[in-house]
Design a protein around this motif. Structure first.
Motif, mmCIF file in Angstrom:
data_model
loop_
_atom_site.group_PDB
_atom_site.id
_atom_site.type_symbol
_atom_site.label_atom_id
_atom_site.label_comp_id
_atom_site.label_asym_id
_atom_site.label_seq_id
_atom_site.Cartn_x
_atom_site.Cartn_y
_atom_site.Cartn_z
ATOM 1 N N GLU A 1 0.934 4.248 -2.852
ATOM 2 C CA GLU A 1 0.751 5.045 -3.108
ATOM 3 C C GLU A 1 1.692 6.212 -3.104
ATOM 4 O O GLU A 1 1.339 7.221 -4.136
ATOM 5 N N THR B 1 4.366 11.571 0.529
ATOM 6 C CA THR B 1 3.311 11.006 1.112
ATOM 7 C C THR B 1 3.768 11.197 2.359
ATOM 8 O O THR B 1 4.383 11.314 3.317
ATOM 9 N N ASP C 1 0.749 -1.255 0.168
ATOM 10 C CA ASP C 1 0.254 -0.054 -0.232
ATOM 11 C C ASP C 1 1.191 1.376 0.278
ATOM 12 O O ASP C 1 0.654 2.344 -1.175
ATOM 13 N N ARG D 1 1.466 7.404 -6.863
ATOM 14 C CA ARG D 1 0.462 7.879 -7.029
ATOM 15 C C ARG D 1 0.635 9.221 -6.777
ATOM 16 O O ARG D 1 0.355 10.728 -6.873
ATOM 17 N N CYS D 2 1.981 9.260 -6.843
ATOM 18 C CA CYS D 2 2.298 10.577 -6.373
ATOM 19 C C CYS D 2 2.201 11.499 -7.460
ATOM 20 O O CYS D 2 2.585 11.073 -8.555
#
Length: 532
Positions: free
Chosen positions: A306, A480, A302, A309-310
């Protein structure tokens, strides 16, 4: 050469070089590994046009790093011992409109307001009052730039405790365009500040960009905009000398294939040739969030997803370099000695059209250049009597709808498109000058976003800021929330440094914060290495 070190540094961008220098100064045995034949990443200078002409192929203006204690307090002795020098030209940053009018931002608030008043006395008074507030907020912006960031939630809660902090929070919820339009009445004054904010590579219409007007003005009127004497490369080389002075080692032309972990602990790296180097204490890596899972096995899925997806910036740039017989001479002579000149259309529709084009994947239909004339104040960058020109325009990270493409094509970019656009840029630029004709040009070169991505994996798709300066990727959320404190969960001893980490892109010396985190985790006395 040794195969075991206290700290291995993957990538020699200026952020990781900064981290390496602090770690070496603290007594660690450090080794820096760089894939290119020179160190520096985005802080480099190269002879890309003709022999003897030295061009900053990426970063060129220096302002944020000047507030960093590594420079301001000379913590690494880069100035006093390792030869680093800066130039502070008479002019700093001006907007030159295509009708030969101009306005500028200078360290002097009075001088800045004088140029605004040429267009609107009311706007000059508004700006003076605004800057007098942002200067008071200055420590709020600069104090946290060069150390690990506070988690986003507690930081926002802290701001919300005072009227000044509440004003800053409000700016985070607005777009720069909205704020600037509300503050100023004259179109050219609005354009000056909208173009300035756009240099952060996030479209100024986007919510959250309002905060950048506060930060930019707070710093611009308390800190000089400079350039590095001898080219930006001299900053990286000074960091290299510092590292070697403290016993560190630097290897160029060295590709790292992967970071090695065992039982949740980082133990070293594997090179492209199969060699393994061991790290007793830590590995510091310029690994872009999109690539984290490619270089490090066994991480939480995960967390890796994440990171992938930046969000990248709204657009990038095509950067061109020119070797000249004579320095550019503007039809508006007041701007001849400025460090940076922004060529701007004379109406808002033209400026916005160019930004919208780039965000939408098209080549900008309106000229929107940033220009630097370093040889006006640093003749060492060219042969005697000759000059260099740094000329870049916003450009899409992914070029779409280009029709048939010749040659190599990466994200829509080909060398043919790049070079054709370079010539268009010079054609447009020449309209602002009296002497920018073919007789004055010795040679030229250009880099598209695709070229920039090839130079550094930190510049995915050519994003020179690593990832976008979006408000959801700011402070304790950059890149993140789980990675914002530089240490990578699930890989003990692995730390991140690069433009995609706090405090963000541009030349900041941000690796100081990574070093602070590493030393703190190790229980070291940080005050022996840096002022805190």
């Amino acid at each position: 050469m040794s195969t075991t070190y206290d700290a291995l540094i993957v990538g020699a961008g200026h952020n990781s070089l900064t981290t390496a220098a602090y770690l070496a100064k603290s007594g660690m045995k450090v080794c820096v590994l760089e894939k290119n034949d020179i160190i520096g990443g985005g802080a480099v200078s190269r002879e890309v046009t003709a022999p003897g002409f030295l061009h900053d192929t990426h970063a060129t203006g220096m302002i944020l790093i000047m507030a960093n204690p590594m420079i301001k307090n000379d913590e690494l002795e880069l100035q006093s011992k390792f030869g680093l020098e800066f130039d502070s030209p008479e002019g700093t940053y001006v907007s030159l409109y295509d009708d030969e009018t101009w306005m500028g931002t200078f360290v002097s608030l009075d001088k800045t307001c004088e140029t605004i008043a040429k267009f609107s006395q009311k706007d000059a008074e508004t700006y003076r009052a605004f800057v007098n507030r942002t200067i008071q907020m200055g420590p709020l912006f600069t104090a946290g730039l060069f150390k690990p960031p506070l988690p986003f939630g507690p930081f926002m809660a802290m701001l919300d405790q005072s009227p000044m902090g509440q004003e800053v929070v409000g700016s985070m919820l607005k777009s720069a365009t909205q704020m600037i339009t509300e503050m100023f009445e004259h179109e050219k004054v609005r354009m000056h500040f909208i173009k300035w904010v756009a240099e952060g590579m996030v479209h100024p219409d986007e919510r959250g960009t309002g905060i950048y007007l506060y930060a930019l003005t707070a710093i611009a009127h308390t800190q000089e905009e400079t350039s590095v004497r001898g080219g930006t490369q001299a900053l990286s080389d000074a960091l290299g000398r510092c590292i070697e002075h403290h016993g560190g080692e630097i290897r160029t032309d060295t590709w790292v294939k992967r970071v090695i972990t065992s039982g949740g602990k980082t133990t070293g790296v594997e090179l492209a040739d199969g060699a393994v180097l061991e790290a007793r204490k830590c590995v510091v890596a310029n690994i872009h969030p999109h690539l984290l899972g490619d270089y490090v096995d066994g991480l939480d899925e995960d967390m890796v997803a994440e990171a992938r997806r930046c969000e990248l910036s709204s657009f990038g740039a095509i950067n061109t370099h020119w070797a000249l017989h004579e320095a550019p001479s503007y039809k508006c002579p007041e701007v001849n000695k400025s460090l940076l000149v922004e060529c701007v259309p004379s109406n808002m529709a033209g400026l916005k059209a160019g930004l919208d084009d780039c965000r939408g994947g098209k080549l900008a239909s309106n000229f929107n250049a940033v220009i630097a004339h370093h040889t006006n104040h640093d003749p060492s960058r060219a042969p005697v009597g000759k000059h260099t020109l740094y000329l870049y325009c916003f450009a899409p990270l992914e070029l779409r709808n280009t029709g048939p493409l010749g040659g190599r094509n990466v994200n829509g970019w080909s060398s043919e498109i790049r070079d054709e656009y370079k010539e268009w840029m010079m054609q447009e630029y020449s309209k602002y000058c009296t002497n920018m004709n073919s007789d004055n040009i010795i040679a030229s070169a250009a880099e598209s976003p695709a070229d920039m991505a090839e130079w550094s994996p930190s510049f995915q798709k050519g994003d020179i800021f690593g990832i976008g300066n979006w408000i959801h990727q700011y402070l304790g959320r950059r890149p993140t929330p789980r990675l914002a404190q530089y240490a990578v969960p699930g890989a003990d001893g692995l730390y991140l440094a690069g433009p995609f980490m706090h405090p963000g892109g541009a030349i900041t010396g941000g690796g100081r914060a990574t070093a602070m985190k590493i030393l703190d985790d190790a229980g070291a006395d940080i005050s022996k290495t840096m002022m805190i």
